[in-house]
Design an enzyme around this catalytic site. Sequence first.
Site, short mmCIF file in Angstrom:
data_model
loop_
_atom_site.label_atom_id
_atom_site.label_comp_id
_atom_site.label_asym_id
_atom_site.label_seq_id
_atom_site.Cartn_x
_atom_site.Cartn_y
_atom_site.Cartn_z
N TYR A 181 0.79 -1.40 -0.17
CA TYR A 181 -0.15 -0.02 -0.20
C TYR A 181 1.01 1.29 0.15
CZ TYR A 181 -4.35 2.41 -0.14
OH TYR A 181 -5.07 3.44 -1.00
N ARG A 217 -8.96 11.02 -8.58
CA ARG A 217 -7.69 11.95 -7.35
C ARG A 217 -7.06 10.55 -6.44
NH1 ARG A 217 -8.48 12.66 -1.15
NH2 ARG A 217 -7.54 10.59 -1.70
N LYS A 264 -6.50 -1.61 -0.93
CA LYS A 264 -7.43 -1.82 -0.02
C LYS A 264 -7.35 -3.07 -0.08
CE LYS A 264 -7.53 2.56 1.30
NZ LYS A 264 -7.32 3.48 2.13
N GLU A 282 -12.99 4.76 -2.84
CA GLU A 282 -11.99 5.17 -2.53
C GLU A 282 -11.38 6.41 -3.70
OE1 GLU A 282 -10.39 3.20 0.33
OE2 GLU A 282 -9.06 5.02 -0.49
N ASP A 283 -10.71 7.48 -3.02
CA ASP A 283 -10.19 8.29 -4.41
C ASP A 283 -10.86 8.42 -4.98
OD1 ASP A 283 -8.19 7.15 -2.87
OD2 ASP A 283 -6.56 6.93 -4.07
N ASP A 322 -13.88 5.82 2.19
CA ASP A 322 -12.60 5.79 3.24
C ASP A 322 -11.98 6.90 3.45
OD1 ASP A 322 -11.31 4.85 5.49
OD2 ASP A 322 -9.37 4.83 3.78
N ASP A 323 -11.61 7.47 2.60
CA ASP A 323 -11.46 9.15 2.84
C ASP A 323 -12.15 9.81 3.51
OD1 ASP A 323 -9.53 8.62 0.41
OD2 ASP A 323 -10.64 8.91 -0.74
N ASN A 365 -0.66 13.95 3.28
CA ASN A 365 0.18 12.79 2.45
C ASN A 365 0.91 13.91 1.16
OD1 ASN A 365 0.75 10.91 4.60
ND2 ASN A 365 -2.11 10.62 3.57
P1 NAD Z 1 -8.69 19.08 0.34
O1 NAD Z 1 -8.34 19.50 -1.42
O2 NAD Z 1 -10.18 18.78 0.34
O3 NAD Z 1 -8.38 19.95 1.29
C1 NAD Z 1 -7.02 20.65 1.18
C2 NAD Z 1 -7.73 22.00 2.09
O4 NAD Z 1 -6.51 22.55 2.81
C3 NAD Z 1 -8.48 22.85 1.71
O5 NAD Z 1 -9.26 23.57 1.90
C4 NAD Z 1 -7.65 24.19 1.38
O6 NAD Z 1 -8.40 25.46 1.30
C5 NAD Z 1 -6.99 23.99 2.13
N1 NAD Z 1 -5.66 24.66 1.60
C6 NAD Z 1 -5.12 24.66 0.58
N2 NAD Z 1 -3.68 25.50 0.62
C7 NAD Z 1 -3.95 26.01 1.91
C8 NAD Z 1 -2.76 27.36 2.52
N3 NAD Z 1 -1.92 27.60 1.89
N4 NAD Z 1 -3.30 27.28 3.56
C9 NAD Z 1 -4.31 27.09 4.28
N5 NAD Z 1 -5.10 25.92 3.77
C10 NAD Z 1 -4.87 25.89 2.39
O7 NAD Z 1 -7.40 17.92 0.03
P2 NAD Z 1 -8.19 16.02 1.52
O8 NAD Z 1 -8.63 15.27 1.15
O9 NAD Z 1 -8.70 17.36 2.41
O10 NAD Z 1 -6.84 16.06 2.30
C11 NAD Z 1 -5.57 16.93 2.90
C12 NAD Z 1 -4.91 16.24 3.14
O11 NAD Z 1 -5.48 15.57 4.08
C13 NAD Z 1 -3.90 15.59 1.84
O12 NAD Z 1 -2.88 15.57 1.64
C14 NAD Z 1 -4.38 14.09 2.24
O13 NAD Z 1 -3.18 13.56 1.56
C15 NAD Z 1 -4.06 14.19 3.95
N6 NAD Z 1 -5.39 12.93 4.72
C16 NAD Z 1 -4.42 12.12 5.01
C17 NAD Z 1 -5.47 11.14 5.61
C18 NAD Z 1 -4.59 9.85 6.99
O14 NAD Z 1 -3.62 11.02 6.96
N7 NAD Z 1 -5.13 8.75 6.76
C19 NAD Z 1 -6.41 10.54 5.06
C20 NAD Z 1 -7.12 11.07 3.98
C21 NAD Z 1 -6.56 12.37 3.71
#
Ligand code: NAD
Length: 551
Positions: A101, A154, A172, A243-244, A266-267, A406
């Site tokens: 993964y 995505r 997954k 997913e994604d 899941d996301d 990530n």
């Molecule tokens: P998303 O695109 O829906 O949200 C990103 C957010 O960040 C948006 O609200 C955007 O306005 C904000 N943003 C962008 N640039 C910015 C800045 N300069 N200042 C402040 N805010 C800013 O993405 P998402 O699906 O919510 O995922 C966000 C992150 O979380 C990703 O990097 C993803 O890898 C991570 N994530 C981690 C896990 C985990 O650890 N289990 C799970 C899901 C997502």
Amino acid sequence: MTDYNQLLKTLPHGSKILQDPLLNKGTSFSDAERNQLGLRGLLPPRILSLETQKEKIMENFYAKDNDLEKYIYMIALQDRNETLFYHTVIDEIEIMMPIIYTPTVGQACQEYDHIFRRPRGLYISIQDRGNIKTILGNWPNSQVEVIVVTDGERILGLGDLGVNGMGIPVGKLSLYTACAGINPSRCLPITLDVGTNNTTLLKNSLYLGLQQERLHGNEYDSFIDEFMETVAEVFPDAVIQFEDFANANAARLLKKYQDSYRTFNDDIQGTAAVALAGLMTSMKVTSQALEDQKLVFYGAGTAGIGIAKLFVQALMEKGIPKNVAYNQCWFVDSGGLVVKSREDLSADKMDFAHDHQHLKKLQEIVETVEPTILIGVSGQGNSFTQPVIETLARFNDQPIIFALSNPTSKSECSAEDAYRWTNGRAIFASGSPFESVQINDKSLIPSQGNNVYIFPGVGLGVIISKTPVIKDSLFLTAAKTLSEFTSAEDLDRGRLYPPLHQIREVSRAIAIAVAKKASQDNLSVTSLPSDLEHYVFSRMYDPIYTDYTTV
Ligand code: NAD
């Protein structure tokens, strides 16, 4: 379509059994089996045990030059002999997880055109509109318990990879089997090919998907509608995990389907539960209560809003009024602090908007709001700078910092930064793995909020309880169960989640808790077995070879 238990009774003979990854034992077929199944001469004479076969696999695995080679090697094993594959993956879960993964699966998806050998799962394209039932009928196993589906728009943090995203559902589902013991014959990976907007793929003559732009709007929606209706008809028992999908579709489709199908995203929901579990466990370290926390989310997208909504549910369950719970969450997006005076906010963000001055700089926001918890879900690497973290540490003895973005390069700060800039006081979790950090003679182990702690157990609990829909309350139950798993020793070393080698135990406990919760809330349409604990244990697939002479 064949029921796999039935297939066991009518075992194929000779080379056919060697070519079936669910039945093949390779060099482990016994003398008696070789005679009975017409295998004599088709295998070298020496008979190896499952354990010896695993040792050989690991030797070859370590001899590979890089992680992608290791991935290709393991997928080839999965295509040849699933029992040996899962036996190896479960025994070596800490080594295997980053290969089968994230992060390696991401690279595998990027190279998919080149590394594609044998198909696995179903590809359903928009050319199959009106004909999805036939495609589902082509799947060789009639009993499907879990489907993981993507439209490839995505993929992890890598964007639109079209059908090359198939590595994600495949990976997954391997985790469903390895962690929650879902029988591999009952797992179905699906990629929906609705085109791609990735210009490189559109021009690449080796790309394996439709070379046309993505479908959108009503046409896209009616294609997904047909998919959902047909899956529910053909595989009525299946859990459907999204997913994604692109963020705009993910939340929208979840809202549309979550009350009428056995589905979850899941996301959104898995992420929310794993993050909430980490927060609940942090409370054991700080001896504080969740209801006394003030959270600043840096990033107001799918992940952040999902976590905040589950946090609100957790507080409401403790009797805190909804508006008070919402008020404890502050959001920052690319436009700065989410406040009522802003006119560019979506409805979801508006729910969390505060009556406050519109601040833009994170340090100033932390200084003014004085959160106890800072959560990074922005995809903006290194945005938790030293001044930001030092400010947070000024008014918190043990500041809670979750840098969840990530991959590693996008993490809002590293574990080392969080620990050093707080002199080892931070409680830290991240989305990507970090090495342990030595601070003041103490080795601190950063926590990785990996969704794998949640989704396999939830899936198994839903299958057992046969709940027709998957309510958020089940994710709350999963979060609470996970947070009970960390030992005092883990906590002392900074660990908010149990070590991965306990993952089957964790998934089993979550499945039991989810099934019980579904039954208590009358979501379940079946009565649970009286000996639920034993039942769950016994139904988890264990990768050991069947003696075919007794079948
Ligand atoms: P998303 O695109 O829906 O949200 C990103 C957010 O960040 C948006 O609200 C955007 O306005 C904000 N943003 C962008 N640039 C910015 C800045 N300069 N200042 C402040 N805010 C800013 O993405 P998402 O699906 O919510 O995922 C966000 C992150 O979380 C990703 O990097 C993803 O890898 C991570 N994530 C981690 C896990 C985990 O650890 N289990 C799970 C899901 C997502």
